[in-house]
Write a protein that holds these residues in place. Structure first.
Motif, PDB file in Angstrom:
ATOM      1  N   GLN A 133      48.703  10.937  11.825  1.00  0.00           N
ATOM      2  CA  GLN A 133      48.734  12.378  12.053  1.00  0.00           C
ATOM      3  C   GLN A 133      48.674  13.172  10.743  1.00  0.00           C
ATOM      4  OE1 GLN A 133      48.266  13.705  14.970  1.00  0.00           O
ATOM      5  NE2 GLN A 133      48.322  11.704  15.966  1.00  0.00           N
ATOM      6  N   PHE A 134      49.364  12.703   9.706  1.00  0.00           N
ATOM      7  CA  PHE A 134      49.252  13.389   8.417  1.00  0.00           C
ATOM      8  C   PHE A 134      47.835  13.243   7.858  1.00  0.00           C
ATOM      9  CE2 PHE A 134      53.959  13.416   8.212  1.00  0.00           C
ATOM     10  CZ  PHE A 134      54.148  14.709   7.738  1.00  0.00           C
ATOM     11  N   ALA A 135      47.245  12.059   7.989  1.00  0.00           N
ATOM     12  CA  ALA A 135      45.886  11.856   7.484  1.00  0.00           C
ATOM     13  C   ALA A 135      44.895  12.748   8.210  1.00  0.00           C
ATOM     14  CB  ALA A 135      45.493  10.388   7.628  1.00  0.00           C
ATOM     15  N   ARG A 136      45.080  12.937   9.496  1.00  0.00           N
ATOM     16  CA  ARG A 136      44.153  13.776  10.262  1.00  0.00           C
ATOM     17  C   ARG A 136      44.362  15.261   9.981  1.00  0.00           C
ATOM     18  NH1 ARG A 136      40.944  10.744  12.949  1.00  0.00           N
ATOM     19  NH2 ARG A 136      41.592   8.718  13.801  1.00  0.00           N
ATOM     20  N   GLN A 137      45.447  15.603   9.296  1.00  0.00           N
ATOM     21  CA  GLN A 137      45.639  16.976   8.826  1.00  0.00           C
ATOM     22  C   GLN A 137      44.991  17.196   7.458  1.00  0.00           C
ATOM     23  OE1 GLN A 137      47.339  19.682  10.255  1.00  0.00           O
ATOM     24  NE2 GLN A 137      47.774  18.588  12.158  1.00  0.00           N
ATOM     25  N   GLY A 138      44.386  16.152   6.920  1.00  0.00           N
ATOM     26  CA  GLY A 138      43.754  16.268   5.607  1.00  0.00           C
ATOM     27  C   GLY A 138      44.661  15.924   4.449  1.00  0.00           C
ATOM     28  N   ALA A 139      45.863  15.372   4.737  1.00  0.00           N
ATOM     29  CA  ALA A 139      46.783  14.981   3.672  1.00  0.00           C
ATOM     30  C   ALA A 139      46.304  13.699   2.993  1.00  0.00           C
ATOM     31  CB  ALA A 139      48.179  14.783   4.240  1.00  0.00           C
ATOM     32  N   ARG A 140      46.770  13.507   1.778  1.00  0.00           N
ATOM     33  CA  ARG A 140      46.554  12.252   1.051  1.00  0.00           C
ATOM     34  C   ARG A 140      47.790  11.389   1.313  1.00  0.00           C
ATOM     35  NH1 ARG A 140      42.411  12.996  -2.700  1.00  0.00           N
ATOM     36  NH2 ARG A 140      41.832  15.185  -3.012  1.00  0.00           N
ATOM     37  N   VAL A 141      47.617  10.310   2.047  1.00  0.00           N
ATOM     38  CA  VAL A 141      48.751   9.538   2.543  1.00  0.00           C
ATOM     39  C   VAL A 141      48.782   8.156   1.911  1.00  0.00           C
ATOM     40  CG1 VAL A 141      49.919   8.644   4.603  1.00  0.00           C
ATOM     41  CG2 VAL A 141      48.574  10.755   4.758  1.00  0.00           C
ATOM     42  N   ALA A 142      49.972   7.748   1.474  1.00  0.00           N
ATOM     43  CA  ALA A 142      50.229   6.360   1.098  1.00  0.00           C
ATOM     44  C   ALA A 142      51.338   5.850   1.993  1.00  0.00           C
ATOM     45  CB  ALA A 142      50.632   6.255  -0.365  1.00  0.00           C
ATOM     46  N   PHE A 143      51.245   4.584   2.392  1.00  0.00           N
ATOM     47  CA  PHE A 143      52.310   4.033   3.226  1.00  0.00           C
ATOM     48  C   PHE A 143      52.691   2.644   2.758  1.00  0.00           C
ATOM     49  CE2 PHE A 143      48.423   2.778   5.347  1.00  0.00           C
ATOM     50  CZ  PHE A 143      48.671   1.558   5.992  1.00  0.00           C
ATOM     51  N   LEU A 144      53.973   2.347   2.955  1.00  0.00           N
ATOM     52  CA  LEU A 144      54.568   1.096   2.511  1.00  0.00           C
ATOM     53  C   LEU A 144      54.956   0.258   3.720  1.00  0.00           C
ATOM     54  CD1 LEU A 144      57.108   2.625  -0.064  1.00  0.00           C
ATOM     55  CD2 LEU A 144      54.652   2.213  -0.371  1.00  0.00           C
ATOM     56  N   ASP A 145      54.763  -1.052   3.621  1.00  0.00           N
ATOM     57  CA  ASP A 145      55.164  -1.945   4.703  1.00  0.00           C
ATOM     58  C   ASP A 145      55.012  -3.376   4.211  1.00  0.00           C
ATOM     59  OD1 ASP A 145      55.539  -3.101   7.442  1.00  0.00           O
ATOM     60  OD2 ASP A 145      55.176  -1.039   8.079  1.00  0.00           O
ATOM     61  N   ILE A 146      55.463  -4.321   5.038  1.00  0.00           N
ATOM     62  CA  ILE A 146      55.230  -5.738   4.753  1.00  0.00           C
ATOM     63  C   ILE A 146      54.293  -6.362   5.776  1.00  0.00           C
ATOM     64  CG2 ILE A 146      57.418  -6.099   3.526  1.00  0.00           C
ATOM     65  CD1 ILE A 146      58.561  -7.293   6.102  1.00  0.00           C
ATOM     66  N   ASP A 147      53.855  -5.570   6.754  1.00  0.00           N
ATOM     67  CA  ASP A 147      52.979  -6.053   7.820  1.00  0.00           C
ATOM     68  C   ASP A 147      51.530  -5.805   7.421  1.00  0.00           C
ATOM     69  OD1 ASP A 147      51.551  -6.619  10.101  1.00  0.00           O
ATOM     70  OD2 ASP A 147      52.822  -5.446  11.457  1.00  0.00           O
ATOM     71  N   ASP A 148      50.940  -6.766   6.720  1.00  0.00           N
ATOM     72  CA  ASP A 148      49.580  -6.598   6.225  1.00  0.00           C
ATOM     73  C   ASP A 148      48.565  -6.508   7.361  1.00  0.00           C
ATOM     74  OD1 ASP A 148      50.611  -6.753   3.655  1.00  0.00           O
ATOM     75  OD2 ASP A 148      50.174  -8.895   3.449  1.00  0.00           O
ATOM     76  N   VAL A 149      48.778  -7.292   8.409  1.00  0.00           N
ATOM     77  CA  VAL A 149      47.834  -7.282   9.534  1.00  0.00           C
ATOM     78  C   VAL A 149      47.852  -5.924  10.232  1.00  0.00           C
ATOM     79  CG1 VAL A 149      47.299  -8.300  11.781  1.00  0.00           C
ATOM     80  CG2 VAL A 149      47.970  -9.773   9.871  1.00  0.00           C
ATOM     81  N   GLY A 150      49.058  -5.423  10.515  1.00  0.00           N
ATOM     82  CA  GLY A 150      49.178  -4.110  11.139  1.00  0.00           C
ATOM     83  C   GLY A 150      48.590  -3.017  10.265  1.00  0.00           C
ATOM     84  N   ALA A 151      48.825  -3.106   8.954  1.00  0.00           N
ATOM     85  CA  ALA A 151      48.320  -2.097   8.025  1.00  0.00           C
ATOM     86  C   ALA A 151      46.798  -2.070   8.012  1.00  0.00           C
ATOM     87  CB  ALA A 151      48.858  -2.357   6.624  1.00  0.00           C
ATOM     88  N   GLN A 152      46.165  -3.241   7.996  1.00  0.00           N
ATOM     89  CA  GLN A 152      44.712  -3.288   7.974  1.00  0.00           C
ATOM     90  C   GLN A 152      44.114  -2.751   9.261  1.00  0.00           C
ATOM     91  OE1 GLN A 152      42.962  -3.806   5.252  1.00  0.00           O
ATOM     92  NE2 GLN A 152      44.949  -4.049   4.215  1.00  0.00           N
ATOM     93  N   ALA A 153      44.768  -3.015  10.390  1.00  0.00           N
ATOM     94  CA  ALA A 153      44.290  -2.474  11.656  1.00  0.00           C
ATOM     95  C   ALA A 153      44.384  -0.948  11.661  1.00  0.00           C
ATOM     96  CB  ALA A 153      45.097  -3.066  12.818  1.00  0.00           C
ATOM     97  N   LEU A 154      45.464  -0.416  11.115  1.00  0.00           N
ATOM     98  CA  LEU A 154      45.617   1.035  11.033  1.00  0.00           C
ATOM     99  C   LEU A 154      44.549   1.637  10.142  1.00  0.00           C
ATOM    100  CD1 LEU A 154      47.162   3.671  11.560  1.00  0.00           C
ATOM    101  CD2 LEU A 154      48.726   3.029   9.701  1.00  0.00           C
ATOM    102  N   LEU A 155      44.325   1.048   8.981  1.00  0.00           N
ATOM    103  CA  LEU A 155      43.307   1.566   8.071  1.00  0.00           C
ATOM    104  C   LEU A 155      41.929   1.556   8.716  1.00  0.00           C
ATOM    105  CD1 LEU A 155      44.490  -0.113   4.743  1.00  0.00           C
ATOM    106  CD2 LEU A 155      44.677   2.301   5.354  1.00  0.00           C
ATOM    107  N   ALA A 156      41.640   0.506   9.482  1.00  0.00           N
ATOM    108  CA  ALA A 156      40.338   0.413  10.144  1.00  0.00           C
ATOM    109  C   ALA A 156      40.146   1.522  11.163  1.00  0.00           C
ATOM    110  CB  ALA A 156      40.194  -0.951  10.809  1.00  0.00           C
ATOM    111  N   SER A 157      41.240   2.011  11.738  1.00  0.00           N
ATOM    112  CA  SER A 157      41.153   3.058  12.755  1.00  0.00           C
ATOM    113  C   SER A 157      41.059   4.452  12.146  1.00  0.00           C
ATOM    114  CB  SER A 157      42.373   2.987  13.677  1.00  0.00           C
ATOM    115  OG  SER A 157      43.544   3.457  13.020  1.00  0.00           O
ATOM    116  N   LEU A 158      41.195   4.547  10.825  1.00  0.00           N
ATOM    117  CA  LEU A 158      41.242   5.859  10.171  1.00  0.00           C
ATOM    118  C   LEU A 158      40.102   6.040   9.164  1.00  0.00           C
ATOM    119  CD1 LEU A 158      45.100   6.190   9.592  1.00  0.00           C
ATOM    120  CD2 LEU A 158      43.688   7.361  11.301  1.00  0.00           C
ATOM    121  N   GLN A 159      38.974   5.444   9.448  1.00  0.00           N
ATOM    122  CA  GLN A 159      37.850   5.544   8.518  1.00  0.00           C
ATOM    123  C   GLN A 159      37.158   6.900   8.574  1.00  0.00           C
ATOM    124  OE1 GLN A 159      35.207   2.167   8.830  1.00  0.00           O
ATOM    125  NE2 GLN A 159      36.885   0.698   8.819  1.00  0.00           N
TER     126      GLN A 159
END
Length: 262
Positions: free
Chosen positions: A39-65
């Motif tokens: 939601q922040f990214a779709r507002q035009g924000a520059r977003v960084a996020f932290l986690d240990i779930d690499d698989v989940g993170a890559q899936a999220l990034l793929a959905s926000l291209q």
């Protein structure tokens, strides 16, 4: 139970002040955290996020291209304070001084009070509370330099309604309110807002898989004033308001999003 009515992106508010703003989200790969990132990214924000779930993170990034600024993922164990501080420093070099911090990382794993060890206690505090304190500490100078900012600390209604089965979690989440109140005046002098965003029972995929059964559905119908399941996006929409300049005079408060349960 009737599912919530779907809304298109065009139905929801736009916050011009979030465009280009640097936003950091902990625990952002899945669940509520992923909704914050999206939601922040779709507002035009520059977003960084932290986690240990690499698989989940890559899936999220793929959905926000399709967003204006591709989010930045940093593999980080938020319970390791040194690693947390290093990742925040790295995020700063990639998205700029942090203007909004969303302290989201948590683990509501169930546990038996009678079997709790000191090591269990320390782990729970580390994942549910300690990182919120030190992440806030790490971004304060950024926000001072920007002339203000917003810290959003994730609480929970679980301790308010006296839920059983995870006392270390409810204890830590109640302490989030103390952290917010304890810093509101000190940070407020520099126009830094700090608030607790307090979810009720948000029906994420994890909640459906582990805990939402017929009894839980009946409890939601009985306890919530509003029908339907609370969704991650409902929390994210409140976070957008708290991160935007529209909430410029809101600090030291708790914003409960629970369908009217409490």
């Amino acid at each position: 139970m009737r599912e919530d009515i779907e809304h298109t992106r065009d139905d929801m508010a736009r916050y011009p002040s979030l465009a280009g703003r640097a936003v950091l989200v902990s625990g952002g790969a899945t669940g509520i955290g992923a909704s914050f990132v999206e939601q922040f990214a779709r507002q035009g924000a520059r977003v960084a996020f932290l986690d240990i779930d690499d698989v989940g993170a890559q899936a999220l990034l793929a959905s926000l291209q399709d967003v204006a600024h591709a989010p930045v993922y940093l593999h980080t164990d938020a319970t390791d304070v040194a690693a947390l501080q290093a990742s925040i420093a790295q995020a700063r070099t990639q998205i700029g001084p942090i203007g909004v911090l969303v302290n989201n990382a948590a683990n509501d794993v169930r546990h038996d009070f009678s079997q709790t060890t000191p090591e269990d206690f320390e782990r729970s505090i580390a994942v549910n509370l300690r990182h919120q304190y030190f992440a806030t500490q790490a971004v304060v100078e950024d926000m001072r330099g920007l002339g203000g900012g917003s810290v959003i600390c994730l609480g929970s209604t679980s301790w308010m309604i006296k839920n059983a089965g995870y006392p270390m979690y409810t204890m830590a989440k109640s302490a989030v309110h103390g952290l917010v109140n304890g810093l509101a005046r000190e940070l407020g002098r520099d126009r830094i807002r700090i608030n607790a965003l307090v979810p009720g029972w948000v029906i994420t995929e994890k909640q459906r898989r582990l805990w939402l059964d017929a009894e839980g559905q009946a409890q939601i119908e009985r306890a919530q004033c509003l029908p339907g399941y609370l969704q991650s996006e409902d929390l994210a929409r409140m976070a957008l308001f708290l991160g935007a300049d529209d909430s410029r005079m809101c600090t030291g408060q708790q914003f409960i999003v629970d369908g009217g349960w409490v």
